[in-house]
Design a protein around this motif. Structure first.
Motif, PDB file in Angstrom:
ATOM      1  N   ASN A 276      57.624  32.135  32.669  1.00 30.57           N
ATOM      2  CA  ASN A 276      57.430  30.765  33.143  1.00 30.57           C
ATOM      3  C   ASN A 276      57.554  30.718  34.657  1.00 30.57           C
ATOM      4  O   ASN A 276      58.532  31.204  35.224  1.00 30.57           O
TER       5      ASN A 276
ATOM      6  N   SER B  82      57.434  28.199  38.192  1.00 31.01           N
ATOM      7  CA  SER B  82      57.567  26.821  38.676  1.00 31.01           C
ATOM      8  C   SER B  82      57.411  26.789  40.185  1.00 31.01           C
ATOM      9  O   SER B  82      57.771  27.739  40.883  1.00 31.01           O
TER      10      SER B  82
ATOM     11  N   LYS C  28      48.945  23.482  43.710  1.00 32.98           N
ATOM     12  CA  LYS C  28      48.910  24.028  42.364  1.00 32.98           C
ATOM     13  C   LYS C  28      49.216  25.525  42.383  1.00 32.98           C
ATOM     14  O   LYS C  28      48.944  26.214  43.378  1.00 32.98           O
TER      15      LYS C  28
ATOM     16  N   ALA D 178      48.023  28.833  40.363  1.00 34.96           N
ATOM     17  CA  ALA D 178      47.005  29.327  39.443  1.00 34.96           C
ATOM     18  C   ALA D 178      47.376  30.745  39.018  1.00 34.96           C
ATOM     19  O   ALA D 178      47.748  31.576  39.848  1.00 34.96           O
TER      20      ALA D 178
ATOM     21  N   ALA E  15      44.989  30.115  34.100  1.00 32.72           N
ATOM     22  CA  ALA E  15      45.781  28.894  33.872  1.00 32.72           C
ATOM     23  C   ALA E  15      46.155  28.290  35.217  1.00 32.72           C
ATOM     24  O   ALA E  15      46.219  28.980  36.235  1.00 32.72           O
ATOM     25  N   THR E  16      46.376  26.967  35.200  1.00 32.23           N
ATOM     26  CA  THR E  16      46.783  26.245  36.411  1.00 32.23           C
ATOM     27  C   THR E  16      48.000  25.402  36.074  1.00 32.23           C
ATOM     28  O   THR E  16      48.122  24.866  34.960  1.00 32.23           O
ATOM     29  N   SER E  17      48.904  25.256  37.035  1.00 32.83           N
ATOM     30  CA  SER E  17      50.152  24.536  36.779  1.00 32.83           C
ATOM     31  C   SER E  17      49.909  23.058  36.503  1.00 32.83           C
ATOM     32  O   SER E  17      48.917  22.462  36.932  1.00 32.83           O
ATOM     33  N   ASP E  18      50.856  22.441  35.788  1.00 30.52           N
ATOM     34  CA  ASP E  18      50.762  21.021  35.466  1.00 30.52           C
ATOM     35  C   ASP E  18      51.234  20.175  36.648  1.00 30.52           C
ATOM     36  O   ASP E  18      51.511  20.680  37.732  1.00 30.52           O
TER      37      ASP E  18
ATOM     38  N   ASN F  16      54.531  23.508  36.894  1.00 27.40           N
ATOM     39  CA  ASN F  16      54.931  24.539  35.938  1.00 27.40           C
ATOM     40  C   ASN F  16      53.713  25.165  35.270  1.00 27.40           C
ATOM     41  O   ASN F  16      52.751  24.461  34.928  1.00 27.40           O
ATOM     42  N   VAL F  17      53.766  26.462  35.042  1.00 24.63           N
ATOM     43  CA  VAL F  17      52.711  27.174  34.335  1.00 24.63           C
ATOM     44  C   VAL F  17      53.327  28.415  33.693  1.00 24.63           C
ATOM     45  O   VAL F  17      54.294  28.978  34.217  1.00 24.63           O
ATOM     46  N   SER F  18      52.787  28.823  32.546  1.00 25.71           N
ATOM     47  CA  SER F  18      53.312  29.981  31.814  1.00 25.71           C
ATOM     48  C   SER F  18      52.187  30.946  31.482  1.00 25.71           C
ATOM     49  O   SER F  18      51.023  30.548  31.333  1.00 25.71           O
TER      50      SER F  18
ATOM     51  N   ALA G  66      49.998  35.137  40.415  1.00 25.32           N
ATOM     52  CA  ALA G  66      49.705  33.740  40.720  1.00 25.32           C
ATOM     53  C   ALA G  66      49.305  33.622  42.185  1.00 25.32           C
ATOM     54  O   ALA G  66      49.547  34.511  42.999  1.00 25.32           O
TER      55      ALA G  66
END
Length: 512
Positions: A297, A299, A314, A316, A326-329, A333-335, A346
């Motif tokens: 995870n 952050s 962001k 990524a 994937a891209t963070s919310d 946060n992104v996992s 990232a």
């Protein structure tokens, strides 16, 4: 003397025949022709027989005839002595002796007239062995037989051909030396043991590299706590015959995760509106073996009071080929899962409108205590930095042994106090805010290579050198030895001009 039950009428017929012959005043005596190996009726006159050669043809030409043969044996090898094509008028018995005349196998006589016999024997010592062939039953004129000697090599085999362990565990490997045809273990043979690790740069060892087989025909060694993942091959070889070998394999896999750290792109500096370089975190076990397939995870937080303007920032995530996955919310946060190298990568995207220190934190999903973080410094533009060393920008280079080498690298850097221009030197007072930055004009031969950046500060009043670690939390004292230096940034791919944002904030009053 043995005969089958269904031959009882033959016995009676022979008896009546003899009676008739006696009545008529005459007696017939059966006699076969002597074979080409006579006179081989004694231990001293034994005929050599070739091992694995063409069978020898013999006859028991008189009731008292004995045939002696001899062959040379190796200790620990198996020997199979077999008679075939036995005439129906003889019941053969086999005996085996060693060179001193001591009997090794007493009369082997399991068959009936016309049936062969077999001795299975493992030589207890090297030398000449003797075979005695004799007749035990009624006698007639069909008394021929063939005899052969076959040598059976011992077989080496692992008790467990393959095994799987985690890094750091030890494994016992056992090999067995046996004559498989006789199911007979071989004791007292020296076995050589050799380890082939997955790579040449490996310090794994076997507890013993040679030993003699025990009374079970076994020899063992221990692969002692190998730390590197991969397949280890253990080869056992019979010392006296290198063609007799066996192998066992031990597959070492990564242990449980114990460490997650930045391996590339940590502590970057970039201008507003630019994307960061790739930042990689590696999940590893206690021996730095990569652990794949584990969720990590990430952050993103920013050290600034302007917290309302971070909607464009962001994180990524990228796969091993550099593709966005994937891209963070909205909360940063992104996992993702660690790849085959144990890494998750990232990039800070579109840091468009806020200066300050961004913090990227990584935590293992299954153990939140395992983690690392790194800082990214976003500035308005790359500032002018004064050259180091009193106006001279030339760098100094040393090799791993501390010897000076030529380089074209040059260094610049300075300190900005309370937002003013960068100067060198600079005078600070308590509680003033500073920004310390530097840049490196990289030697052309090093551009594009991976490197670690190290930062050392000198406290003149204390006459002490300090290092800056990657967490920007502690200032460990440097003892002046190259091997003691702590990386400030790991996994940096060097550009022609490498910008280094060293520190932002207040200089702590307490030095750790």
């Amino acid at each position: 003397m043995k005969r089958r039950q269904n031959n009882r009428f033959l016995w009676l017929g022979n008896l009546l025949c003899c009676v008739l012959l006696l009545i008529s005043g005459s007696l017939s005596v059966f006699a076969a022709s002597a074979d080409q190996y006579e006179d081989d009726n004694s231990f001293n006159n034994a005929t050599p027989i070739e091992i694995k050669g063409t069978p020898q043809e013999h006859t028991i030409h008189t009731r008292s005839d004995e045939d002696w043969l001899k062959f040379e044996a190796q200790r620990g090898y198996g020997y199979q002595i077999t008679t075939d094509n036995v005439g129906f008028d003889i019941d053969i018995a086999l005996e085996l002796y060693e060179i001193g005349g001591n009997i090794q196998i007493e009369a082997k006589n399991r068959g009936f007239e016309g049936e062969g016999e077999q001795i299975d024997y493992v030589a207890q010592s090297e030398g000449i062995y003797y075979i005695k062939v004799r007749h035990t039953g009624f006698f007639g004129d069909s008394t021929g037989y063939s005899i052969r000697v076959n040598e059976i090599s011992p077989t080496l085999k692992p008790i467990e051909p393959s095994n799987s362990l985690t890094a750091g565990e030890s494994s016992e490997i056992i090999f067995e030396l046996v004559i498989e045809a006789f199911n007979k273990p071989i004791e007292g043979k020296k076995i050589l043991l050799n380890l082939t690790p997955p790579t040449a740069e490996n310090n794994a060892r076997l507890s013993v590299n040679e030993n003699n087989t025990d009374n079970k025909g076994q020899v063992s060694t221990v692969l002692t706590a190998p730390s590197q993942v991969g397949t280890y091959t253990i080869t056992a070889t019979l010392e006296e015959d290198s063609t007799i070998t066996a192998q066992a394999t031990v597959k070492i896999v990564a242990g449980p995760p114990t460490d997650l750290q930045v391996t590339q792109g940590g502590n970057q500096s970039l201008s507003i509106g630019n994307n960061s370089e790739l930042i990689a975190f590696k999940l590893a076990d206690a021996f730095d073996n990569a652990i794949s397939g584990e969720q990590i995870n990430l952050s993103l937080t920013i050290s600034t009071d302007d917290i309302n303007n971070i909607t464009e920032e962001k994180l990524a995530l990228f796969d091993i080929n550099g593709n966005t996955i994937a891209t963070s919310d909205i909360n940063g946060n992104v996992s993702g899962l660690s790849n085959e190298n144990g890494q998750i990568s990232a990039r800070l995207k579109a840091a468009a409108n806020i200066q300050g220190s961004y913090i990227i934190t990584a935590r293992a999903e299954n153990n939140n205590a395992i983690g690392d973080r790194t800082n990214l410094f976003v500035t308005e533009s790359q500032p002018y930095l004064p050259p180091l060393e009193l106006g001279e920008k030339s760098g100094v280079a040393v090799d791993a042994n501390g010897n000076a080498v030529n380089t074209t690298a040059a260094f610049s850097g300075g300190i900005s106090v309370n937002g003013d221009s960068f100067e060198q030197p600079a005078t600070l007072t308590r509680n003033e805010s500073v920004i310390i930055q530097g840049d490196i004009e990289v030697d052309n031969t090093h551009v594009g290579k991976m490197a670690e950046i190290l930062v050392v500060a000198y406290h003149e009043s204390l006459n002490t050198y300090y290092m800056l670690d990657s967490l920007l939390e502690k200032f460990p004292i440097w003892d002046g030895k190259l091997a003691s230096l702590v990386p400030f940034r790991r996994g940096v791919r060097l550009e022609q001009t490498q910008f280094v944002d060293i520190y932002q904030g207040n200089i702590p009053l307490i030095v750790y």
